[in-house]
Design a protein around this motif. Structure first.
Motif, PDB file in Angstrom:
ATOM      1  N   LEU A   1       0.827  -1.208   0.000  1.00  0.00           N
ATOM      2  CA  LEU A   1       0.000   0.000   0.000  1.00  0.00           C
ATOM      3  C   LEU A   1       0.865   1.263   0.000  1.00  0.00           C
ATOM      4  CD1 LEU A   1      -2.769  -1.057   2.564  1.00  0.00           C
ATOM      5  CD2 LEU A   1      -2.994  -0.878   0.076  1.00  0.00           C
ATOM      6  N   THR A   2       2.009   1.202   0.671  1.00  0.00           N
ATOM      7  CA  THR A   2       2.930   2.344   0.706  1.00  0.00           C
ATOM      8  C   THR A   2       3.589   2.553  -0.654  1.00  0.00           C
ATOM      9  OG1 THR A   2       3.361   1.918   3.060  1.00  0.00           O
ATOM     10  CG2 THR A   2       4.925   3.341   1.899  1.00  0.00           C
ATOM     11  N   ILE A   3       3.992   1.468  -1.287  1.00  0.00           N
ATOM     12  CA  ILE A   3       4.636   1.542  -2.607  1.00  0.00           C
ATOM     13  C   ILE A   3       3.718   2.223  -3.622  1.00  0.00           C
ATOM     14  CG2 ILE A   3       5.438   0.152  -4.574  1.00  0.00           C
ATOM     15  CD1 ILE A   3       6.496  -1.882  -2.498  1.00  0.00           C
ATOM     16  N   PHE A   4       2.436   1.903  -3.539  1.00  0.00           N
ATOM     17  CA  PHE A   4       1.478   2.481  -4.495  1.00  0.00           C
ATOM     18  C   PHE A   4       0.879   3.806  -4.025  1.00  0.00           C
ATOM     19  CE2 PHE A   4       1.564  -1.933  -5.917  1.00  0.00           C
ATOM     20  CZ  PHE A   4       1.623  -1.775  -7.290  1.00  0.00           C
ATOM     21  N   GLY A   5       1.353   4.323  -2.889  1.00  0.00           N
ATOM     22  CA  GLY A   5       0.932   5.633  -2.434  1.00  0.00           C
ATOM     23  C   GLY A   5      -0.395   5.658  -1.707  1.00  0.00           C
ATOM     24  N   ILE A   6      -1.003   4.506  -1.479  1.00  0.00           N
ATOM     25  CA  ILE A   6      -2.280   4.455  -0.757  1.00  0.00           C
ATOM     26  C   ILE A   6      -2.055   4.799   0.711  1.00  0.00           C
ATOM     27  CG2 ILE A   6      -4.206   2.952  -0.088  1.00  0.00           C
ATOM     28  CD1 ILE A   6      -3.653   1.378  -2.678  1.00  0.00           C
TER      29      ILE A   6
ATOM     30  N   ARG B   1      11.249   2.646  -8.303  1.00  0.00           N
ATOM     31  CA  ARG B   1      12.392   3.449  -8.753  1.00  0.00           C
ATOM     32  C   ARG B   1      13.659   3.204  -7.938  1.00  0.00           C
ATOM     33  NH1 ARG B   1       8.785   7.518  -6.788  1.00  0.00           N
ATOM     34  NH2 ARG B   1       9.419   8.388  -4.761  1.00  0.00           N
TER      35      ARG B   1
ATOM     36  N   ILE C   1      10.940   0.661  -0.904  1.00  0.00           N
ATOM     37  CA  ILE C   1      10.612   1.830  -0.077  1.00  0.00           C
ATOM     38  C   ILE C   1      11.859   2.559   0.418  1.00  0.00           C
ATOM     39  CG2 ILE C   1       9.482   2.554   2.075  1.00  0.00           C
ATOM     40  CD1 ILE C   1       7.482   0.275   1.634  1.00  0.00           C
TER      41      ILE C   1
ATOM     42  N   HIS D   1       2.449   9.340  -0.904  1.00  0.00           N
ATOM     43  CA  HIS D   1       2.924   9.548  -2.271  1.00  0.00           C
ATOM     44  C   HIS D   1       3.355   8.213  -2.901  1.00  0.00           C
ATOM     45  CE1 HIS D   1       6.564   9.711   0.211  1.00  0.00           C
ATOM     46  NE2 HIS D   1       7.227   9.273  -0.858  1.00  0.00           N
ATOM     47  N   PHE D   2       3.233   8.171  -4.218  1.00  0.00           N
ATOM     48  CA  PHE D   2       3.579   6.963  -4.976  1.00  0.00           C
ATOM     49  C   PHE D   2       5.104   6.776  -5.015  1.00  0.00           C
ATOM     50  CE2 PHE D   2       4.783   4.940  -8.994  1.00  0.00           C
ATOM     51  CZ  PHE D   2       4.050   3.764  -8.937  1.00  0.00           C
ATOM     52  N   ILE D   3       5.559   5.581  -4.706  1.00  0.00           N
ATOM     53  CA  ILE D   3       6.995   5.276  -4.707  1.00  0.00           C
ATOM     54  C   ILE D   3       7.377   4.412  -5.904  1.00  0.00           C
ATOM     55  CG2 ILE D   3       8.881   4.133  -3.460  1.00  0.00           C
ATOM     56  CD1 ILE D   3       7.434   4.767  -0.854  1.00  0.00           C
ATOM     57  N   GLY D   4       6.556   3.397  -6.155  1.00  0.00           N
ATOM     58  CA  GLY D   4       6.851   2.507  -7.274  1.00  0.00           C
ATOM     59  C   GLY D   4       8.129   1.707  -7.041  1.00  0.00           C
TER      60      GLY D   4
END
Length: 493
Positions: free
Chosen positions: A173-178, A187, A259, A182-185
């Protein structure tokens, strides 16, 4: 191999769910919750994943090797008995004392860690009180019954498993910004030198970290001696544990690496003594969860107590088995009415207590004791792979068919050979830098357990004039006690 001493036998009181959770809980601890961050920092996301996958596959081969022997002859001494029976009695002697010593020392290390963890909440409280309380609790659990031990380990391991599931859900949920805003994806997987950092040396360094993380998986072989139905529970535990380990470790590393960039000082500083920089804690905090450090501290406390509890059980059963086989004073083979080798338990407790006392009054002695047990787990793995390789070769050479075995190890002889080679790589690669700088003190501290095992092996070999058993003389038959038990169960059904 000597005859039974008539002191009684441990009782089969571990159910299938106990065996599975003991094996799973044995390899999920601070290695995943804390030091996995250091693995990502050293080798990058890709390097850490490669190392953990390779080590996970090796551990699977190891467990199937142990499973084949354990379903044929389930004994509490497990691989020490197999080393003596399938390779050389001297090797069984060395493996048994090596493993007992390792876990007796590790119990002391774990109860010392309990005090460190408790300082998170009560920094001014005397640390030795928490350690003695933990040691007393572990003694109580182990002296009651094997079922009490199994139930305790089941619930403490379940806490760790639930924590991982929550962590993975929060992480995604954190990776997708939920969560976190913010969105991390993904990267961070290509950030700077990622995904592979420091090349092959970086991956090899993580092999060591991953190897220590998976220490404890061999406990499934020791529990086979007290499992209600080892022919069913052991294979089931092996397959379940393998997939869970791979999923838990691999997915957790993916989440952490996505993350937290590998360059983060939080990952660089990961250590078992500071829960606030556990990668799990950091991920929870970045997701906006209050009290993350306290929650993870409680989980790590549970994990450390679980490790000490398993260590007390494993070392006690190893000492009991060695007494039963004539490798230790026979008094340690005596069993209570509850099926507990009480004197073996108390002897282990005394060693753990004395080791803990040295951590307070003689830090240098404590350091050397811990160093002497450092590579013991990998040496035990080497012994398991070697024993299985010779067991299977002897089994076929003597005219037996594989269909006679209740469980077949995967990819023989490739599995045990890969295990042997990787164990050698990990043992030799513990501290290559010490050899590069020719630091004799560091070399002695790191590799002390290796000469200790060699001394044990050759001492017994010289005194008792033992030899490596020829393949056609190896006793590959199941244990008589277990065969009689199977016949009784079959007659009842």
């Amino acid at each position: 191999m000597s005859e039974k001493k008539g002191n009684g036998q441990v009782k089969r009181g571990l159910k299938s769910r106990h065996v599975s959770m003991i094996a799973l809980g044995g390899c999920i601890g601070t290695g995943l919750f804390v030091t996995s961050g250091g693995a990502i920092h050293n080798a990058g996301p890709g390097g850490a994943l490669v190392a953990y996958v390779c080590m996970g596959i090796m551990v699977y081969f190891l467990m199937t090797s142990l499973g084949e022997m354990a379903t044929n002859m389930p004994v509490s001494g497990s691989f020490a008995t197999y080393s003596a029976k399938y390779v050389d009695p001297a090797l069984g002697f060395a493996m048994g004392w090596n493993y007992w010593f390792n876990w007796a020392i590790t119990v002391a290390v774990d109860v010392s860690t309990v005090a460190i963890v408790m300082q998170f909440w009560l920094p001014h409280f005397p640390s030795w009180v928490w350690s003695l309380a933990a040691l007393s609790l572990i003694l109580l659990i182990n002296i009651l019954s094997v079922k009490a031990f199994g139930e305790t380990e089941f619930w403490m391991s379940l806490i760790k498993v639930i924590t991982i599931f929550i962590f993975l859900a929060v992480g995604v949920l954190t990776i997708f910004g939920i969560m976190g805003g913010h969105f991390i994806g993904m990267r961070n997987f290509t950030y700077k030198q990622a995904p592979f950092v420091n090349g092959i040396p970086g991956i090899l360094s993580v092999f060591v970290i991953a190897g220590f993380s998976f220490q404890g998986t061999e406990l499934v072989g020791i529990t086979a001696g007290e499992s209600e139905d080892p022919q069913k529970t052991v294979p089931k535990a092996i397959h379940e544990v393998f997939w869970r380990i791979i999923l838990f470790y691999i997915l957790a590393i993916v989440v952490i690496a996505a993350i937290i960039p590998y360059t983060s000082h939080d990952l660089l500083g990961s250590s078992a003594s500071d829960v606030t920089i556990s990668p799990f804690t950091i991920v929870f905090e970045r997701a906006g969860l209050a009290g993350a450090a306290s929650i993870m501290n409680a989980v790590i406390l549970t994990s450390v107590i679980s490790s000490a509890n398993s260590g007390m059980y494993a070392s006690t059963r190893m000492l009991y088995s060695m007494a039963d086989e004539g490798y230790a004073p026979k008094i340690f083979g005596k069993v209570s009415k509850r099926g507990i080798p009480v004197l073996a338990l108390l002897a282990t407790m005394v060693v753990s207590l004395l080791t803990f006392m040295t951590s307070i009054f003689g830090s240098k002695i404590y350091m050397w004791l811990v160093a002497a047990s450092g590579l013991t787990g990998f040496i035990a793995w080497f012994g398991i792979a070697l024993s299985h390789y010779r067991f299977r070769r002897a089994f076929i050479k003597q005219g037996h068919k594989l269909s006679e075995l209740k469980y077949h190890a995967t990819w023989f002889p490739v599995g045990p050979i890969i295990t042997l080679l990787l164990c050698i790589v990990v043992i030799c690669g513990q501290d290559i830098g010490a050899f590069a700088h020719f630091n004799l003190f560091e070399i002695a501290v790191t590799y002390m357990s290796v000469p200790l095992v060699i001394i044990l092996y050759f001492s017994y070999k010289i005194i008792h004039h033992t030899h490596i058993i020829p393949l056609d003389k190896v006793d590959v038959s199941p244990s008589e006690d277990y065969t009689d038990e199977i016949k009784k169960n079959e007659s009842k059904s």
